[in-house]
Enzyme design. Structure first.
Site, mmCIF file in Angstrom:
data_model
loop_
_atom_site.group_PDB
_atom_site.id
_atom_site.type_symbol
_atom_site.label_atom_id
_atom_site.label_comp_id
_atom_site.label_asym_id
_atom_site.label_seq_id
_atom_site.Cartn_x
_atom_site.Cartn_y
_atom_site.Cartn_z
ATOM 1 N N LEU A 241 0.835 -1.196 0.000
ATOM 2 C CA LEU A 241 0.000 0.000 0.000
ATOM 3 C C LEU A 241 0.870 1.247 0.000
ATOM 4 O O LEU A 241 1.822 1.340 0.777
ATOM 5 C CB LEU A 241 -0.891 0.013 1.245
ATOM 6 C CG LEU A 241 -1.668 1.301 1.532
ATOM 7 C CD1 LEU A 241 -2.735 1.540 0.460
ATOM 8 C CD2 LEU A 241 -2.320 1.241 2.922
ATOM 9 N N SER A 242 0.557 2.206 -0.848
ATOM 10 C CA SER A 242 1.199 3.512 -0.843
ATOM 11 C C SER A 242 2.698 3.352 -1.085
ATOM 12 O O SER A 242 3.105 2.846 -2.116
ATOM 13 C CB SER A 242 0.893 4.219 0.482
ATOM 14 O OG SER A 242 1.273 5.564 0.466
ATOM 15 N N ALA A 243 3.545 3.765 -0.140
ATOM 16 C CA ALA A 243 4.983 3.557 -0.307
ATOM 17 C C ALA A 243 5.300 2.075 -0.448
ATOM 18 O O ALA A 243 6.222 1.689 -1.180
ATOM 19 C CB ALA A 243 5.739 4.149 0.881
ATOM 20 N N HIS A 265 -1.248 -1.221 -4.507
ATOM 21 C CA HIS A 265 -2.426 -0.478 -4.057
ATOM 22 C C HIS A 265 -2.015 0.957 -3.745
ATOM 23 O O HIS A 265 -1.189 1.202 -2.870
ATOM 24 C CB HIS A 265 -3.020 -1.125 -2.811
ATOM 25 C CG HIS A 265 -4.464 -0.766 -2.556
ATOM 26 N ND1 HIS A 265 -4.928 0.535 -2.609
ATOM 27 C CD2 HIS A 265 -5.538 -1.537 -2.269
ATOM 28 C CE1 HIS A 265 -6.227 0.534 -2.351
ATOM 29 N NE2 HIS A 265 -6.623 -0.700 -2.146
ATOM 30 N N HIS A 368 -7.043 7.423 -0.277
ATOM 31 C CA HIS A 368 -5.764 6.724 -0.123
ATOM 32 C C HIS A 368 -5.893 5.698 1.000
ATOM 33 O O HIS A 368 -5.505 5.955 2.149
ATOM 34 C CB HIS A 368 -4.684 7.763 0.194
ATOM 35 C CG HIS A 368 -3.279 7.281 0.001
ATOM 36 N ND1 HIS A 368 -2.758 6.967 -1.238
ATOM 37 C CD2 HIS A 368 -2.275 7.068 0.884
ATOM 38 C CE1 HIS A 368 -1.496 6.596 -1.107
ATOM 39 N NE2 HIS A 368 -1.181 6.642 0.181
#
Length: 403
Positions: A241-243, A265, A368
């Site tokens: 997720l994200s980073a 994601h 997010h």
């Protein structure tokens, strides 16, 4: 009256909401408020990919106002949680771990909300550590109760900023799927010593290369799990997720012989940035990357909210473009709505045999956060499609022939 009661907490909260944490910290400690630099990269010093909330719990999904027009109309308004005093101080504590004593407000100030991960009878969720020339990382591994020494698939889960393995496991519910379908899950943990926000350093050039930096550590953890549990080396997957999503994309680019498929994601493509200024540009949708056509791409599934203000949704499209193999794929798109009321568009690209090689889930109105996740973890949106289940379904149709 305490010294704390003379502090303008309204101003502290305003500064915290605005992301001016150094200024808020100065107010809390009774120091002069430093001037705030201006410009597009005023926040340089850390890449903050945390969802736009300062709540101690899960990301707050957009609120929904339903208005009746012949009983059929409904509209959604995006509204994020506003922090109270406790959440404001908690945010500052996480950013400034040495901030010193603060008042006890009876809400766990001073320690992040710990996620509780249930472990069924016969299963294990244990901590390990792996090290090489690039350093070392702790990780947790979930071993399902159905493990009897057989060669199981391995899913490597890469958490987002401010998260940890337990939090990510609770939010994604990947352990429950592993128990249901019998596979191993590894959760590498990024320490604050490596990144102040516990982000994977996807924007550093040295952390986007095979045999170096964080990619070597993540791949090393995956191979260590394969070795310890005699797992199936042809069925190793990464998701984040994200980073962590950006890190998963990097693993596909740097270790295609290790990872048979990846899930990204709310992340970014490998090569989207090489330093901090270009990282901010990439998150805002202005990143550049070079799509490689040196052989087939690693099968990739992407989830991205089209209302994501932290990592713009064009990044999800670029992840798919980077993963495109050098052969023609058929394309189909379908639309749907979950029971939670979230609309989505699912675009699938299949090979000549009809197997999905690329999937892109555009989540309409989503921000997010991990789609379909549990509020037991942070940065989840339970309204959305179950990203964890869909990723596992996609992964299990792929095996790495080079292993």
């Amino acid at each position: 009256m305490t010294a704390f009661s003379t502090i303008d907490m309204g101003e502290v909260t305003r500064l915290t909401r605005a992301g001016q944490l150094s200024e808020a910290m100065a107010l809390l400690q009774g120091r002069p408020v430093p001037s705030t630099p201006t410009g597009p990269h005023a926040a340089a010093g850390t890449i903050d990919m945390v969802a736009p909330t300062m709540s101690g719990g899960a990301w707050t999904a957009p609120a929904t106002d339903r208005t009746s027009a012949d009983g059929a109309a409904s509209t959604a308004k995006t509204a994020f949680a506003r922090p109270g005093l406790a959440e404001t101080i908690q945010t500052l504590r996480e950013r400034f771990p040495k901030m010193g004593a603060m008042p006890d407000l009876g809400q766990g100030i001073g320690s992040a909300r710990g996620a509780t991960v249930a472990v069924p009878e016969g299963a294990r969720f244990e901590e390990r550590s792996f090290g090489n020339e690039a350093g070392s990382r702790a990780y947790k591994v979930y071993v399902p109760s159905g493990y009897r020494g057989q060669a199981l698939p391995v899913v490597v889960m890469l958490h987002g900023c401010t998260q940890n393995p337990d939090d990510f496991a609770a939010g994604t519910r990947m352990n429950a799927l592993a128990e249901e379908q019998t596979f191993l899950v590894a959760y590498p943990g990024q320490p604050q010593s490596a990144n102040m926000q516990k982000c994977w350093n996807w924007f550093n050039a040295g952390d986007q290369q095979r045999g170096r930096g964080e990619p070597s550590l993540i791949a090393g953890i995956a191979l260590e799990v394969v070795k310890e549990f005699s797992a199936d080396s042809s069925r190793v997957y990464a998701a984040g997720l994200s980073a962590g999503g950006a890190a998963a994309a990097i693993m596909a680019a740097t270790y295609p012989d290790v990872f048979a498929a990846v899930g990204v994601h709310s992340g970014l493509p490998c090569g989207a940035a090489s330093d901090m200024p270009s990282a901010f540009a990439a998150m805002n949708g202005g990143g550049t990357f070079k799509a490689s056509q040196n052989g087939p791409g690693v099968p990739t599934i992407v989830f991205h909210g089209d209302a994501d203000k932290t990592v713009k949704p064009v990044n999800g499209e670029q992840v798919i473009a980077l993963a495109m193999p050098g052969v023609s794929l058929a394309r189909t798109a379908t639309q749907g709505t979950t029971e939670g009321g979230m609309g989505f568009t699912r675009t699938v690209r299949t090979d000549a045999s009809g197997r999905a090689m690329l999937e892109h889930w555009a989540l309409h109105g989503a921000g997010h956060a991990w789609s379909g996740g549990s509020s037991d973890g942070t940065y989840t949106d339970p309204r959305g499609p179950d990203a964890s289940r869909e990723m596992v379904r996609f992964f299990m149709t792929h095996a790495n022939r080079s292993s």
